[in-house]
Design an enzyme around this catalytic site. Structure first.
Site, mmCIF file in Angstrom:
data_model
loop_
_atom_site.group_PDB
_atom_site.id
_atom_site.type_symbol
_atom_site.label_atom_id
_atom_site.label_comp_id
_atom_site.label_asym_id
_atom_site.label_seq_id
_atom_site.Cartn_x
_atom_site.Cartn_y
_atom_site.Cartn_z
ATOM 1 N N ARG A 26 0.702 -1.049 -0.010
ATOM 2 C CA ARG A 26 -0.052 -0.045 0.169
ATOM 3 C C ARG A 26 0.782 1.236 -0.026
ATOM 4 N NH1 ARG A 26 -4.559 0.108 4.419
ATOM 5 N NH2 ARG A 26 -2.786 0.536 5.853
ATOM 6 N N THR A 28 -1.526 7.396 -0.075
ATOM 7 C CA THR A 28 -2.952 7.228 -0.776
ATOM 8 C C THR A 28 -3.647 5.821 -0.334
ATOM 9 O OG1 THR A 28 -2.091 5.855 -2.651
ATOM 10 C CG2 THR A 28 -2.150 8.407 -2.991
ATOM 11 N N ASP A 37 5.099 -6.954 9.175
ATOM 12 C CA ASP A 37 6.119 -6.573 10.244
ATOM 13 C C ASP A 37 6.231 -7.691 11.293
ATOM 14 O OD1 ASP A 37 7.224 -4.561 8.825
ATOM 15 O OD2 ASP A 37 6.065 -2.846 9.775
#
Ligand code: PRP
Ligand code: URA
Length: 209
Positions: free
Chosen positions: A104, A108, A203
């Site tokens: 992503r 935006t 992560d």
């Protein structure tokens, strides 16, 4: 009619609580994602066709059922979807695995594509798209569009945690796609993170933060 199913089995709820905990470390997090994927796989494969066979038990002839040989494919969305592959393969080991790379754009929140490698015969397979997080839905919508462009018609999405916004967007964009998730959360925050969610799935699986 497609299915939107929140799979709230007690084992899944328990494991989802553990992965939400900020104190759960990388190894435990990764193991739990894999276990939840396996439990979701059990539910998402409930409608696979079977055929009757005869088997000789030590006692008598049994009329029983086996899978009717449908071809399956898993398509994890990189990176975090990778964490779900082993759990799914533990139940459907003959499935082929394709990969779609998307991240992503942090401003935006639009998905940016960087990789796509799918089995050649993807059009003939039942496809399970894997991603732990369905936030705005942009990544899943884009991935499924890419898979449809290559001819696949039987597609299911399997995720761990969904925001209501993502569920709605995915269902509207691909109304033919069944959606299985372990939990529906409250909302998205201003950065597009699911609240309460579990943070950044990639992560936490790969220990990159
Ligand atoms: C995360 C997650 C989904 C996506 C969900 O990936 O694994 O792919 O965000 O968000 P959306 O529904 O708003 O599209 P991310 O972009 O962080 O990439 P990564 O897995 O490489 O860390
Ligand atoms: N991606 C994640 O990993 N977590 C979120 O909450 C939203 C998108």
């Amino acid at each position: 009619m497609s299915v939107v199913k929140i799979v709230d089995h007690p084992l899944i709820q328990h494991k989802i609580s553990l992965i939400r905990d900020r104190n759960t470390g990388t190894k435990e997090f990764r193991d739990l994602v894999s276990e939840i994927a396996m439990l979701l796989c059990y539910e998402a494969t409930r409608d696979l066709p079977t055929e009757e066979v005869e088997v000789e038990t030590p006692i008598a002839l049994a009329r029983t059922h086996v899978l009717a040989g449908r071809k399956l494919a898993l398509v994890p969305i990189l990176r975090a979807g990778l964490g779900m592959v082993d759990g799914m393969l533990s139940l459907i080991p003959a499935a082929k695995v394709g990969h779609i790379g998307l991240y992503r754009n942090e401003e935006t929140l639009e998905p940016v594509e960087y990789y796509c490698k799918l089995p050649k015969d993807i059009a003939e397979r039942d496809v399970f798209v894997l991603d732990p997080m369905l936030a705005t839905g942009g990544s899943a919508i884009d991935a499924i569009s890419q898979i449809k462009k290559r001819g696949a018609r039987h597609i299911k999405f399997i995720g761990l945690i969904a925001a209501p916004e993502g569920l709605k967007a995915l269902h509207e964009a691909h109304p033919d796609v069944d959606i299985y998730v372990a939990a529906q959360d409250d909302h998205l925050n201003e950065n597009g993170y699911i609240v309460p969610g579990l943070g950044d799935a990639g992560d936490r699986i790969f220990g990159t933060k």
